[in-house]
Design an enzyme around this catalytic site. Structure first.
Site, PDB file in Angstrom:
ATOM      1  N   HIS A 102       0.884  -1.175   0.000  1.00  0.00           N
ATOM      2  CA  HIS A 102       0.000   0.000   0.000  1.00  0.00           C
ATOM      3  C   HIS A 102       0.921   1.225   0.000  1.00  0.00           C
ATOM      4  O   HIS A 102       2.011   1.172   0.575  1.00  0.00           O
ATOM      5  CB  HIS A 102      -0.839   0.109   1.270  1.00  0.00           C
ATOM      6  CG  HIS A 102      -1.744  -1.040   1.564  1.00  0.00           C
ATOM      7  ND1 HIS A 102      -1.322  -2.171   2.206  1.00  0.00           N
ATOM      8  CD2 HIS A 102      -3.067  -1.194   1.357  1.00  0.00           C
ATOM      9  CE1 HIS A 102      -2.356  -2.988   2.362  1.00  0.00           C
ATOM     10  NE2 HIS A 102      -3.429  -2.419   1.851  1.00  0.00           N
ATOM     11  N   ASP A 105       2.371   1.989   3.332  1.00  0.00           N
ATOM     12  CA  ASP A 105       3.318   1.018   3.912  1.00  0.00           C
ATOM     13  C   ASP A 105       4.747   1.476   3.646  1.00  0.00           C
ATOM     14  O   ASP A 105       5.672   1.109   4.366  1.00  0.00           O
ATOM     15  CB  ASP A 105       3.208  -0.364   3.251  1.00  0.00           C
ATOM     16  CG  ASP A 105       1.821  -0.953   3.337  1.00  0.00           C
ATOM     17  OD1 ASP A 105       1.091  -0.605   4.265  1.00  0.00           O
ATOM     18  OD2 ASP A 105       1.481  -1.769   2.451  1.00  0.00           O
TER      19      ASP A 105
HETATM   20  C1  XLS Z   1      -7.542  -6.545   4.486  1.00  0.00           C
HETATM   21  C2  XLS Z   1      -7.060  -6.806   3.142  1.00  0.00           C
HETATM   22  C3  XLS Z   1      -5.967  -5.884   2.657  1.00  0.00           C
HETATM   23  C4  XLS Z   1      -5.808  -5.967   1.183  1.00  0.00           C
HETATM   24  C5  XLS Z   1      -5.047  -4.830   0.578  1.00  0.00           C
HETATM   25  O1  XLS Z   1      -8.272  -7.307   5.092  1.00  0.00           O
HETATM   26  O2  XLS Z   1      -6.673  -8.146   3.082  1.00  0.00           O
HETATM   27  O3  XLS Z   1      -4.776  -6.145   3.322  1.00  0.00           O
HETATM   28  O4  XLS Z   1      -5.192  -7.159   0.787  1.00  0.00           O
HETATM   29  O5  XLS Z   1      -5.591  -3.602   0.881  1.00  0.00           O
END
Ligand code: XLS
Ligand code: CA
Ligand code: CA
Length: 439
Positions: A102, A105
């Site tokens: 993300h 991140d």
């Molecule tokens: C959350 C999601 C997230 C997605 C990406 O539950 O799994 O991590 O994979 O935004």
């Protein structure tokens, strides 16, 4: 460059009789299965957020794991670079070729998006440098449109035009980064895209606006040379009570309704499928038969807990059935992203490696066993025989739309009561699977 994971060697395949915890027992990258190397069947990816950012905080307690990776202060650009160093060392030691991220991140988010974007430019230059001389690439990128309070009422589904525009700006930048880092895909996980009560929500309006945002993302992505797939990642609940992308079938209906199905596929996460009351295999199959199985978030939930625990996958049955779907689908255009986190008391650097070794070995075993199930042929044979009556003349007429209720009713009247349709043989087939798994 100082070694961050000191004392941890490159992880090698040693085979199932090895008791070295820092070795693969089943994942043998170069082993050929059904004509392809394991590493090609299983493009594994590291999730930046869990592996490099999350320290085990939950609503009852703070971090247990230190993810500063030698940076003097967390939440700084020095820390952002340390995470890149740690991530690349980690992936190289494990032989992982992809990562997912993300926007937030990668760098600390500033109030002013222009500042955040400058930081993203800087860190992505650094990541590009790191990528040189390695074969590591981005699997997919995404924008975090759920964590910041501005998204409390959603991003694409928000009531605020300004928040919607902010989300658009984040997507634009995250797409730039995905292209810059050679990403195969771009994910929309609709964290806050849903609602708690209809007393304050216009569902139709919100869904239309989400689709408009996705269309703009496709237009922009294609204009900057993004040729990969966009993905929706379905999830039924958490954080919202009702999430618009409940499961694979719901997401496919949405994509078709709004004309997005040519550019989008699905990223199926195991733990989300089970939260929706499905098996992982079910959501994979629904995606596959609709030509939309794109990528996988490899993890597992806990059957005794009703929330998204994002555990590293160790369930070999589920991994086998997953790989069975993937093989039948002819593989994935995406990959296997470990959207999984260590349990809170597993806080050491070794634990980070043990977790990935577990996940990679589980999917390698799943691949080996799924290939054996296909080569064995008993399951395919049963299914073919189960539907054999459809090969009859009348069966073919139905399949080819060449009959009518009148003709079928006449057939029914002539035959009297039909015979029972034949056993489903579930227990026999489950025994076949056990036989293959444990031989
Ligand atoms: C959350 C999601 C997230 C997605 C990406 O539950 O799994 O991590 O994979 O935004
Ligand atoms: Ca999850
Ligand atoms: Ca996920």
């Amino acid at each position: 460059m100082t070694e961050i994971f000191e004392g941890i060697p490159a992880i090698r395949y040693e085979g199932k009789d090895s008791d070295n915890p820092l070795a693969f027992k089943y994942y043998d990258a170069d082993r050929v299965i059904l004509g392809k190397k394991m590493s090609e069947h299983l493009p594994f990816a590291m999730a930046w957020w869990h592996n490099l950012c999350a320290g085990g905080t939950d609503m009852f307690g703070r971090d247990t794991a230190d993810k500063s990776f030698g940076a003097s202060e967390k939440g700084t650009m020095e820390h952002a670079r340390a995470k890149v160093d740690a991530g690349f060392e980690f992936m190289q030691k494990l032989g992982i070729k992809y990562f997912c991220f993300h926007d937030v991140d990668l760098v600390p988010e500033a109030d002013d998006i222009k500042v955040t974007n400058q930081r993203l430019d800087e860190i992505s230059d650094y990541i590009l440098e790191k990528m040189k001389g390695t074969d590591i690439k981005c699997l997919w990128g995404t924008a975090n449109m759920f964590g910041n309070p501005r998204f409390m009422n959603g991003a694409g589904s928000t009531n605020s035009v300004d928040v919607y525009s902010f989300a658009a700006a984040q997507i634009k930048k995250a797409l730039d980064l995905t292209v810059k880092l050679g990403g195969r895909g771009y994910v929309f996980w609709g964290g806050r895209e849903g609602y708690e009560t209809l007393l304050n929500t216009d569902v139709k309006f919100e869904q239309e606006n989400i689709a408009k945002l996705m269309h703009m993302a496709v237009d922009y992505g294609r204009s900057i040379g993004f040729t990969g797939d966009f993905y929706i990642e379905p999830k039924p609940k958490e954080p919202m009570k009702h999430q618009y992308d409940f499961d694979a079938a719901t997401a496919i209906g949405f994509l078709r309704q709004y004309g997005l199905d040519k550019d989008f596929k699905l990223n199926i996460e195991a733990n989300h499928a089970t939260l929706a009351g499905h098996t992982f295999q079910h959501d994979l199959r629904i995606s596959a038969i609709n030509g939309m199985l794109g990528s996988i978030d490899a993890n597992q939930g806990d059957t005794l807990l009703g929330w998204d625990t994002d555990e590293f996958p160790f369930n070999v049955y589920d991994a086998t059935l997953c790989m069975y779907e993937v093989l039948k689908n002819g593989g994935l255009t995406g990959g296997f992203n470990f959207d999984s986190k260590n349990r809170r008391p597993s806080y050491t650097k070794e634990d980070m490696f043990y977790a990935y070794i577990l996940g990679m070995d589980t999917f390698a075993l799943g691949l080996i066993k799924a290939a054996e199930m296909i080569e064995d042929g008993r399951i395919d044979k049963f299914i073919e025989e189960k539907y054999a009556s459809w090969k009859s003349e009348l069966g073919q007429k139905i399949r080819n739309n060449e009959t009518s209720l009148v003709e079928l009713a006449k057939h029914a009247e002539e035959m009297g009561a039909p015979e029972l349709p034949g056993s489903g043989r579930q227990e026999y087939l489950e025994a076949v699977m056990n036989n293959i798994l444990f031989k």
